[in-house]
Design a protein around this motif. Structure first.
Motif, mmCIF file in Angstrom:
data_model
loop_
_atom_site.group_PDB
_atom_site.id
_atom_site.type_symbol
_atom_site.label_atom_id
_atom_site.label_comp_id
_atom_site.label_asym_id
_atom_site.label_seq_id
_atom_site.Cartn_x
_atom_site.Cartn_y
_atom_site.Cartn_z
ATOM 1 N N PRO A 652 -151.643 18.722 74.153
ATOM 2 C CA PRO A 652 -152.215 19.149 72.866
ATOM 3 C C PRO A 652 -151.719 18.268 71.719
ATOM 4 O O PRO A 652 -150.614 17.714 71.777
ATOM 5 N N ASP A 653 -152.512 18.141 70.704
ATOM 6 C CA ASP A 653 -152.146 17.298 69.565
ATOM 7 C C ASP A 653 -150.840 17.749 68.931
ATOM 8 O O ASP A 653 -150.017 16.912 68.512
ATOM 9 N N GLU A 654 -150.630 19.047 68.849
ATOM 10 C CA GLU A 654 -149.393 19.557 68.234
ATOM 11 C C GLU A 654 -148.173 19.110 69.018
ATOM 12 O O GLU A 654 -147.156 18.693 68.439
ATOM 13 N N LEU A 655 -148.269 19.167 70.352
ATOM 14 C CA LEU A 655 -147.150 18.739 71.199
ATOM 15 C C LEU A 655 -146.888 17.248 71.006
ATOM 16 O O LEU A 655 -145.732 16.817 70.895
ATOM 17 N N GLN A 656 -147.936 16.456 70.974
ATOM 18 C CA GLN A 656 -147.771 15.012 70.775
ATOM 19 C C GLN A 656 -147.126 14.714 69.429
ATOM 20 O O GLN A 656 -146.276 13.816 69.313
ATOM 21 N N GLN A 657 -147.525 15.465 68.410
ATOM 22 C CA GLN A 657 -146.929 15.255 67.088
ATOM 23 C C GLN A 657 -145.440 15.579 67.095
ATOM 24 O O GLN A 657 -144.627 14.844 66.521
ATOM 25 N N HIS A 658 -145.072 16.693 67.752
ATOM 26 C CA HIS A 658 -143.648 17.050 67.842
ATOM 27 C C HIS A 658 -142.870 15.993 68.616
ATOM 28 O O HIS A 658 -141.722 15.668 68.261
ATOM 29 N N SER A 659 -143.462 15.452 69.675
ATOM 30 C CA SER A 659 -142.785 14.432 70.475
ATOM 31 C C SER A 659 -142.548 13.168 69.657
ATOM 32 O O SER A 659 -141.456 12.596 69.671
ATOM 33 N N ARG A 660 -143.564 12.741 68.922
ATOM 34 C CA ARG A 660 -143.408 11.542 68.093
ATOM 35 C C ARG A 660 -142.420 11.787 66.953
ATOM 36 O O ARG A 660 -141.654 10.887 66.568
ATOM 37 N N ALA A 661 -142.441 12.997 66.418
ATOM 38 C CA ALA A 661 -141.492 13.331 65.355
ATOM 39 C C ALA A 661 -140.059 13.319 65.880
ATOM 40 O O ALA A 661 -139.129 12.881 65.184
ATOM 41 N N PHE A 662 -139.876 13.788 67.117
ATOM 42 C CA PHE A 662 -138.539 13.782 67.718
ATOM 43 C C PHE A 662 -138.067 12.344 67.948
ATOM 44 O O PHE A 662 -136.901 12.011 67.690
ATOM 45 N N ASP A 663 -138.961 11.485 68.432
ATOM 46 C CA ASP A 663 -138.615 10.076 68.608
ATOM 47 C C ASP A 663 -138.211 9.455 67.275
ATOM 48 O O ASP A 663 -137.205 8.727 67.193
ATOM 49 N N ALA A 664 -138.989 9.749 66.229
ATOM 50 C CA ALA A 664 -138.694 9.184 64.911
ATOM 51 C C ALA A 664 -137.362 9.695 64.382
ATOM 52 O O ALA A 664 -136.600 8.948 63.745
ATOM 53 N N ALA A 665 -137.058 10.973 64.661
ATOM 54 C CA ALA A 665 -135.791 11.543 64.201
ATOM 55 C C ALA A 665 -134.605 10.888 64.919
ATOM 56 O O ALA A 665 -133.564 10.614 64.297
ATOM 57 N N LEU A 666 -134.748 10.643 66.220
ATOM 58 C CA LEU A 666 -133.689 9.960 66.956
ATOM 59 C C LEU A 666 -133.487 8.538 66.431
ATOM 60 O O LEU A 666 -132.354 8.080 66.245
#
Length: 752
Positions: A652-666
């Motif tokens: 889902p788009d929401e999951l992908q957004q959270h995943s990319r946000a987590f990568d960016a946060a790391l």
């Protein structure tokens, strides 16, 4: 090291002997081993060849320098490494000879021109050596030929022309020949043994996991994901093997991909072995999971056997790793760590097939094509641009500083009219190390070896010389000294240089001329010259662009953190694994390995025992260790994403957004850690834990993890545990970086 460093009763001796007493240090560094016997035997035979030729043919004093050069080379080198090193050094000898002769012909009679020109040549040679991380041979040989006797250019030309036959043929030639004949080590066999060892480690982990079910918990023999520089050494074996076996070079990219895949498989297996709890291990496996482990263990054993016996086992692997067996345990829609291990073994089997198949691998061709497409060759040379010199300013300062020291020592020797202390000149160049601490360490070893060699020379004169009148007697009497020098030189870098100086000092004495030695002042003057060179460079090194070990270690740690931040990005597909991961892996390893060494050298610097310095080293060591562990975890995470069966594009788009946000946060967290370690203000960032909580919730809802069977739910727990460990390590790195900087701020010292 830190324990010894912080111990009040042993502070002084721990600085010199790496945290131990002298007796313990010598016990460790002089320890016997089969490999060391072979290495010492090689150096001993080379030493005897040079000594006997020097005595019988009466070559110039360069014979002693030839001995020092041979004792300085790696006695453990395999055939490929020996051949490459010998060819490269011979080329440098020829270049040095030509430069030396032309310099003396052009400016030999004009001191006002000779010394500035020599300063430029030495600075360029040192800069080049620092740039390519290669020994400072060109500068050293040039100084012996030109600066040893600047007032007599004819003698300098004579010495320069002797460089090729004596150093090039006698020293490098005999060293290479001995390494190629006395128990030569085929790098291809060493590479195969290394690959088989890694597969054996994975096989043992899988076998032990099969034995865990209600039987017992095995004792783990492997505890670390990787060590700094380990993968670079494997690639060095590949380069050496390709030199001896040119056919391997045609499959270079395939070998690179294979080595990277096997290393990634080992890291995943080790991590799995570490995180499974004793309670979980004791639970019995269902038949589907047991079948997966049996297939994985059998496939790993087959691959190891195929590597050892050099035959293709890919057909056998295809039979063992049938996807139906995997999907009976873990459906294709449910990513798992075992799926990642399964796919890694399949990829390794495919690469092994490519090595035995004359046709090129489609995947490797795609990588090559993409690499070529992305590379743009510019007509403007890189070294003419400002960015090149700004990046390598430290190497430029390095060349200027140590060449200046050599010129100053030349002026001192000539002004005093004391040519026998000209050992001060090469001392300035030999002392050219990475940092102040490394300079001091090498200086201590150089003085110790010179004194010990001088004492051995006096003992030889007083006890043996008057009783010897043949070359056989000379060889017999001096053989124990050459053997002792060879044994010490074959030790680790913590003591090896002492052995080289011992042999050189003794050779300078007994190879000085024909017949009995009467010039008993030679060992004394040699030590005085060394002390002069150390004093000159000690002052220059501390006053002119001082390269403090702890500062350099911090810079390399910062560079490693910036590289680790790039590991957090998600690769779109497997075709980019080699092109993207390999450079990052090697860069991180190199920076962390150098930083580790620099922290050790920092103990010898003048203010090393101040409390804030001890605390800073402790905090920085923790940063280096944590960054090394984090590198392994980030590589496992990247492989999990590509090999575990995740269909990220279908999420889902929401999951992908959270995943990319987590990568960016790391990424932001690691970049901020680097800023903190530099003493700069970190940028604002979103809480990594909060974003991960949202990502975990999205995964749970999309894959219905709460309703999955226990084993499949555990697979997701492992995935979340990996992220949790990465977050915790990142947080620890931030804290240790802040501790390192606060130690300097409390003392009032500048960050750089």
């Amino acid at each position: 090291m830190n324990r010894g460093d912080a111990s009040v009763p042993h502070k002084r001796r721990s600085r010199l002997w790496f945290g131990t007493g002298l007796a313990q240090f010598l016990k460790v560094e002089l320890k016997d081993s089969p490999e060391r016997r072979v290495a010492a035997l090689r150096l001993f035979i080379v030493s005897l060849i040079i000594v006997l030729v020097g005595q019988t043919l009466h070559v110039p004093p360069l014979g002693a320098i030839a001995l020092l050069i041979c004792l300085s080379y790696d006695a453990y080198a395999n055939t490929g490494q020996s051949l490459a090193f010998g060819m490269r050094q011979l080329g440098y000898i020829i270049v040095t000879t030509l430069i030396s002769v032309f310099t003396l012909m052009l400016a030999g009679n004009d001191a006002w021109l000779l010394l500035p020109l020599s300063f430029i040549i030495l600075a360029v040679a040192l800069f080049h050596a620092r740039l390519i991380a290669w020994p400072t041979g060109i500068a050293l040989w040039y100084s012996v030929a030109v600066l040893y006797s600047p007032s007599t250019p004819d003698q300098g030309i004579y010495n320069a022309l002797w460089n090729i036959p004596i150093i090039g043929i006698l020293a490098i030639g005999s060293w290479t020949a001995v390494h190629l004949t006395i128990k030569p080590q085929d790098p291809r066999k060493q590479l195969k043994a290394n690959i088989a060892e890694q597969l054996t480690a994975v096989e043992h982990i899988l076998s032990a996991r099969l034995a865990d079910s209600g039987v017992k918990i095995h004792k783990r023999a492997i505890s670390t994901l990787s060590s700094p520089g380990s993968f670079g050494k494997v690639l060095g074996l590949l380069a050496n093997a390709e030199l001896i076996h040119p056919a391997m070079h045609k499959r270079h990219d395939t070998y690179l991909a294979l080595l990277l895949e096997i290393d990634g498989l080992r890291q995943m297996a080790i991590w799995l072995d570490q995180v499974l709890t004793a309670e979980y291990r004791a639970q019995p496996m269902n038949q589907e999971k047991l079948n997966v482990y049996l297939a994985l263990q059998s496939a790993c054993a087959a691959l190891r056997q195929g590597v050892e016996e050099s035959h293709d086992v890919s057909g056998q692997i295809d039979t063992l790793l049938v996807d139906d067996v995997l999907h009976n345990y873990s459906p294709a829609t449910n990513p798992s760590l075992l799926t990642a291990v399964w796919r890694a073994l399949q990829r390794i089997a495919g690469l092994m097939r490519d090595l035995h198949d004359p046709g090129a691998s489609p995947d490797i061709k795609a990588i090559e094509a993409e690499t070529d497409d992305n590379e743009t060759a510019g007509w403007f040379p890189t070294w003419l641009g400002y960015e090149f010199w700004a990046t390598h300013a430290d190497s430029l300062q390095f060349g200027i500083k140590f060449s200046l020291g050599a010129i100053l020592c030349t002026l001192i020797v000539e002004s005093l009219g004391w040519p026998d202390i000209n050992t001060a000149i090469p001392t300035c160049l030999v002392a050219a190390q990475t940092s102040l601490g490394a300079d001091y360490r090498l200086s201590i070893l150089r003085v110790s070896g010179a004194i010990l060699g001088g004492l051995c020379a006096y003992f030889y004169v007083l006890v043996f010389q008057s009783q010897l009148d043949t070359i056989a007697g000379f060889a017999l009497a001096t053989a124990p000294i050459w053997a002792l020098a060879a044994w010490i030189s074959s030790g680790s870098e913590r003591i090896a240089y002492m052995g080289r100086q011992l042999g050189f000092s003794f050779a300078m004495f007994v190879l000085h001329d024909f017949g009995q030695v009467t010039d008993l002042y030679l060992p004394r003057d040699r030590v005085i010259g060394i002390l002069l060179g150390i004093a000159v460079m000690g002052i220059l090194d501390y006053a002119l662009w001082p390269r403090r070990s702890i500062v350099l270690a911090r810079h390399h740690s910062v560079a490693a953190l910036h590289t680790l931040a790039k590991f957090t990005t998600r690769l779109p597909d497997l075709s980019l694994m080699l092109k993207s991961t390999l450079p990052l892996r090697l860069s991180t390893e190199k920076d962390l390995a150098v930083a580790q060494d620099l922290v050790v050298h920092a103990i010898l610097e003048p203010d090393a025992r101040l409390p804030h310095k001890v605390n800073e080293r402790t905090a920085l060591s923790a940063v280096i260790t944590g960054a090394g562990n984090l590198s392994g975890l980030l590589q496992i995470r990247r492989r999990y994403r590509l090999l575990s069966g995740q269909q990220f594009g279908n999420f889902p788009d929401e999951l992908q957004q959270h995943s990319r946000a987590f990568d960016a946060a790391l990424t932001s967290a690691l970049e901020n850690t680097a800023l903190v370690l530099q003493g700069r203000q970190p940028e604002s960032q979103t809480g990594v834990a909060d974003i991960h909580a949202l990502l975990k919730q999205s995964y749970t809802e999309h894959h219905r993890i709460d309703s999955l069977p226990a084993d499949l739910a555990m697979e997701w727990e492992l995935r979340f545990m990996l992220d949790q460990q990465i977050m915790e390590l990142t947080e620890q790195l931030q804290q240790k970086a802040a501790d390192s900087v606060s130690c300097r701020l409390k003392s009032g010292s500048p960050i750089d």
